[in-house]
Design a protein around this motif. Sequence first.
Motif, PDB file in Angstrom:
ATOM      1  N   THR A   1       3.649  -3.803   4.271  1.00  0.00           N
ATOM      2  CA  THR A   1       4.380  -2.825   3.231  1.00  0.00           C
ATOM      3  C   THR A   1       5.362  -2.420   4.127  1.00  0.00           C
ATOM      4  N   ALA A   2       5.085  -1.751   5.509  1.00  0.00           N
ATOM      5  CA  ALA A   2       5.959  -1.220   6.268  1.00  0.00           C
ATOM      6  C   ALA A   2       7.329  -1.984   6.843  1.00  0.00           C
ATOM      7  N   GLY A   3       7.242  -3.324   6.645  1.00  0.00           N
ATOM      8  CA  GLY A   3       8.056  -4.314   7.366  1.00  0.00           C
ATOM      9  C   GLY A   3       9.565  -3.879   6.972  1.00  0.00           C
ATOM     10  N   PRO A   4       9.938  -3.744   5.808  1.00  0.00           N
ATOM     11  CA  PRO A   4      11.307  -3.530   5.448  1.00  0.00           C
ATOM     12  C   PRO A   4      12.121  -2.368   6.150  1.00  0.00           C
ATOM     13  N   LEU A   5      11.315  -1.211   6.191  1.00  0.00           N
ATOM     14  CA  LEU A   5      11.593  -0.014   6.899  1.00  0.00           C
ATOM     15  C   LEU A   5      11.439  -0.205   8.526  1.00  0.00           C
TER      16      LEU A   5
ATOM     17  N   GLY B   1       1.377  -0.114  -9.587  1.00  0.00           N
ATOM     18  CA  GLY B   1       0.576   0.830  -9.159  1.00  0.00           C
ATOM     19  C   GLY B   1      -0.953   0.323  -8.457  1.00  0.00           C
ATOM     20  N   GLY B   2      -1.470   1.332  -8.140  1.00  0.00           N
ATOM     21  CA  GLY B   2      -2.800   1.153  -7.468  1.00  0.00           C
ATOM     22  C   GLY B   2      -4.187   1.680  -8.145  1.00  0.00           C
ATOM     23  N   LEU B   3      -5.167   1.250  -8.237  1.00  0.00           N
ATOM     24  CA  LEU B   3      -6.340   1.855  -8.719  1.00  0.00           C
ATOM     25  C   LEU B   3      -7.483   1.706  -7.773  1.00  0.00           C
ATOM     26  N   LEU B   4      -7.903   2.988  -7.259  1.00  0.00           N
ATOM     27  CA  LEU B   4      -9.084   3.233  -6.683  1.00  0.00           C
ATOM     28  C   LEU B   4     -10.141   3.464  -7.365  1.00  0.00           C
ATOM     29  N   ILE B   5     -11.076   2.609  -7.699  1.00  0.00           N
ATOM     30  CA  ILE B   5     -12.255   2.811  -8.731  1.00  0.00           C
ATOM     31  C   ILE B   5     -13.406   3.505  -8.346  1.00  0.00           C
ATOM     32  N   ALA B   6     -14.153   4.338  -9.165  1.00  0.00           N
ATOM     33  CA  ALA B   6     -15.051   5.006  -8.552  1.00  0.00           C
ATOM     34  C   ALA B   6     -16.274   4.646  -9.470  1.00  0.00           C
ATOM     35  N   GLU B   7     -17.576   4.591  -8.780  1.00  0.00           N
ATOM     36  CA  GLU B   7     -18.731   4.164  -9.412  1.00  0.00           C
ATOM     37  C   GLU B   7     -19.707   5.379  -9.764  1.00  0.00           C
ATOM     38  N   THR B   8     -19.367   6.462  -9.132  1.00  0.00           N
ATOM     39  CA  THR B   8     -20.156   7.831  -9.255  1.00  0.00           C
ATOM     40  C   THR B   8     -19.519   9.067  -9.251  1.00  0.00           C
ATOM     41  N   SER B   9     -19.927  10.040  -9.681  1.00  0.00           N
ATOM     42  CA  SER B   9     -19.331  11.323  -9.760  1.00  0.00           C
ATOM     43  C   SER B   9     -18.784  11.944  -8.183  1.00  0.00           C
ATOM     44  N   GLU B  10     -19.811  11.410  -7.223  1.00  0.00           N
ATOM     45  CA  GLU B  10     -19.722  11.780  -5.922  1.00  0.00           C
ATOM     46  C   GLU B  10     -18.334  11.129  -5.232  1.00  0.00           C
ATOM     47  N   GLN B  11     -18.260   9.852  -5.749  1.00  0.00           N
ATOM     48  CA  GLN B  11     -17.001   9.073  -5.387  1.00  0.00           C
ATOM     49  C   GLN B  11     -15.701   9.678  -5.746  1.00  0.00           C
TER      50      GLN B  11
ATOM     51  N   HIS C   1       0.789  -1.440  -0.034  1.00  0.00           N
ATOM     52  CA  HIS C   1       0.009  -0.131   0.061  1.00  0.00           C
ATOM     53  C   HIS C   1       0.814   1.174  -0.066  1.00  0.00           C
ATOM     54  N   GLY C   2       0.426   2.151  -0.733  1.00  0.00           N
ATOM     55  CA  GLY C   2       0.985   3.282  -0.784  1.00  0.00           C
ATOM     56  C   GLY C   2       0.275   4.831  -0.773  1.00  0.00           C
ATOM     57  N   GLN C   3      -1.157   4.603  -0.485  1.00  0.00           N
ATOM     58  CA  GLN C   3      -2.044   5.645  -0.520  1.00  0.00           C
ATOM     59  C   GLN C   3      -3.028   5.553   0.608  1.00  0.00           C
ATOM     60  N   ILE C   4      -3.502   6.825   1.142  1.00  0.00           N
ATOM     61  CA  ILE C   4      -4.286   6.637   2.228  1.00  0.00           C
ATOM     62  C   ILE C   4      -5.609   5.962   1.951  1.00  0.00           C
ATOM     63  N   GLN C   5      -6.003   4.835   2.774  1.00  0.00           N
ATOM     64  CA  GLN C   5      -7.151   4.011   2.575  1.00  0.00           C
ATOM     65  C   GLN C   5      -8.466   4.870   2.453  1.00  0.00           C
ATOM     66  N   HIS C   6      -9.026   4.605   1.400  1.00  0.00           N
ATOM     67  CA  HIS C   6     -10.181   5.466   0.971  1.00  0.00           C
ATOM     68  C   HIS C   6     -11.460   5.436   2.171  1.00  0.00           C
ATOM     69  N   SER C   7     -11.472   4.258   2.584  1.00  0.00           N
ATOM     70  CA  SER C   7     -12.598   3.878   3.679  1.00  0.00           C
ATOM     71  C   SER C   7     -12.199   4.743   4.972  1.00  0.00           C
ATOM     72  N   SER C   8     -10.902   4.734   5.344  1.00  0.00           N
ATOM     73  CA  SER C   8     -10.537   5.600   6.496  1.00  0.00           C
ATOM     74  C   SER C   8     -10.765   7.062   6.364  1.00  0.00           C
TER      75      SER C   8
END
Length: 380
Positions: free
Chosen positions: A350-354, A102-112, A52-59
Motif C-alpha cells: 500500500t505504502a510503496g508509491p509514496l 472500500g474495506g469492510l471490517l465485520i463484527a459478530e458481536t455487539s462487543e466487537q 489498506h487504509g485503516q488501523i488494523q483491528h487486531s493491532s
Amino acid sequence: MAGRTWDVLVIGGGVTGCATAWHLAGYGAEVLLLEQFDLNTQASGRNAGSLHGQIQHSSFLEFGEEWARGFLPALRFLADSLEMWRDLSDVLDTDLEVSLNGGLLIAETSEQMGDIERKVAIERSAGVESDLLGPADLQRIAPYVSESMVGAQLTRVEGKVNSMLAAPAFARAAVSRGAVIRTGAEVIGLEWHDGTFTASTPVGQVSAGRVVLVTGNDLNRFASMWGGDLAISDDPAQVGATEPLAPMVHHLVYFAGGQLTFKQAKAGTLLIGGGWSSDLDPVTGHNRVNPRNLVANMKVALRVVPSLAGVRLIRTWPGRGLATPDLSPIIGKVGPPGLVVGVYPHMGLTAGPLMGRVLAQLALDRTPEVDLTPFAPDRF
C-alpha cells in the motif's frame, strides 16, 4: 554497469525499490537498481494484494488506543499513498487491477462493534472516512456474509491491486525514464569512502554518490554501515487462493472476531489471508506454508462466509513480512552522508508509491513532502 559513478544506487527490487527508481529518474538522476533475485519476488510480490487504509483491528486490540493515536501519522501516509494508487494504472500504462471500493471490517458481536466504534473515532480524527453499518446494511452490500454478523465498519478508501503487476510496471516506467535495472545482482558488500559508495557484486563493483536501501527483511545485512541493527523482525505470513468464482466480493474484507482478510481478484479467485504465520526454515531461511494455520484460516473464512464450504482451494503460498515495535515505518538517513533506508511493516505494498517518492526526495536532498519525524530510524 561498472566503470561509472551513478547518482543513486537503489538496492532492492520490490514495489518500493522500483517506485524509488522511477521517481529518481523522473527527478533527472542517473539511477541503477540492483536486485539479488528477480523483481518482486519477496514481500511485495508474495502478498494477497490488499490496499489498506485503516488501523488494523487486531493491532488496535493488542496495543490499545494510545498506540492507535501514535499510529496516525503512519495511517495518514497510507491515505496519501492510496490517492496515488487511484491513477497509477494510467500513469504506468498498465492495468494494475486497482479497485478502491472500500474495506469492510465485520463484527459478530455487539462487543466487537463497540471496539470498532472506538477505533473509528480515532481514525476519523485523522480524516479517514468510515461508516458504521447495522446488519441490514451489511447484508445489502455484502449478501454473502453470514446473517449472524451484527454489523461492520465500511472504510471508504481501501481495496486491492494485483501485487504481481505493480513492481514490474514501475520498473518498466523507470527504464523508460533512463534508469538501469539489473536482476540476479546480489550486493555482497557496501562501503563508503570520501563521498562515494562502492557496492561489491559477483560481477564487479558499482560506485554511486547516494544509496537507497529498500531490501525489507534483509536491511540489517548492511547494519555495519550505520553501527547497529534497525528495529525490524521477520513476520512471515501465508495466503490461499480459491478456484475462480462469479463476481461476489466487492470490498477488502476483514473480521473483528479472528484473523481474516479476503477479496476477489479480477480473474474471480478469492484471495484469503489475514496474517496467519507461515514457517521459516531455520537452515535455509526460506518460507513454507504452515498447514495447521491454513486450516485455521479457512475455518475463520467459513464462519464469516458459510457458502465457501463448497469452494475448492487451489493454491497456497508463503509470503515474507516484517514488523517494527510500533508497527510504523522506518524512513530516514543513516550512517554516512547519502545513505537512505525505508521500510513500511506489514503494509508495504500500500505504502510503496509514496515511499518511492519520499525516498527519492531524501536521496536527492529535497525536502520530503511528509514529516518523517515519527518514522526516524533511531527512535527506538
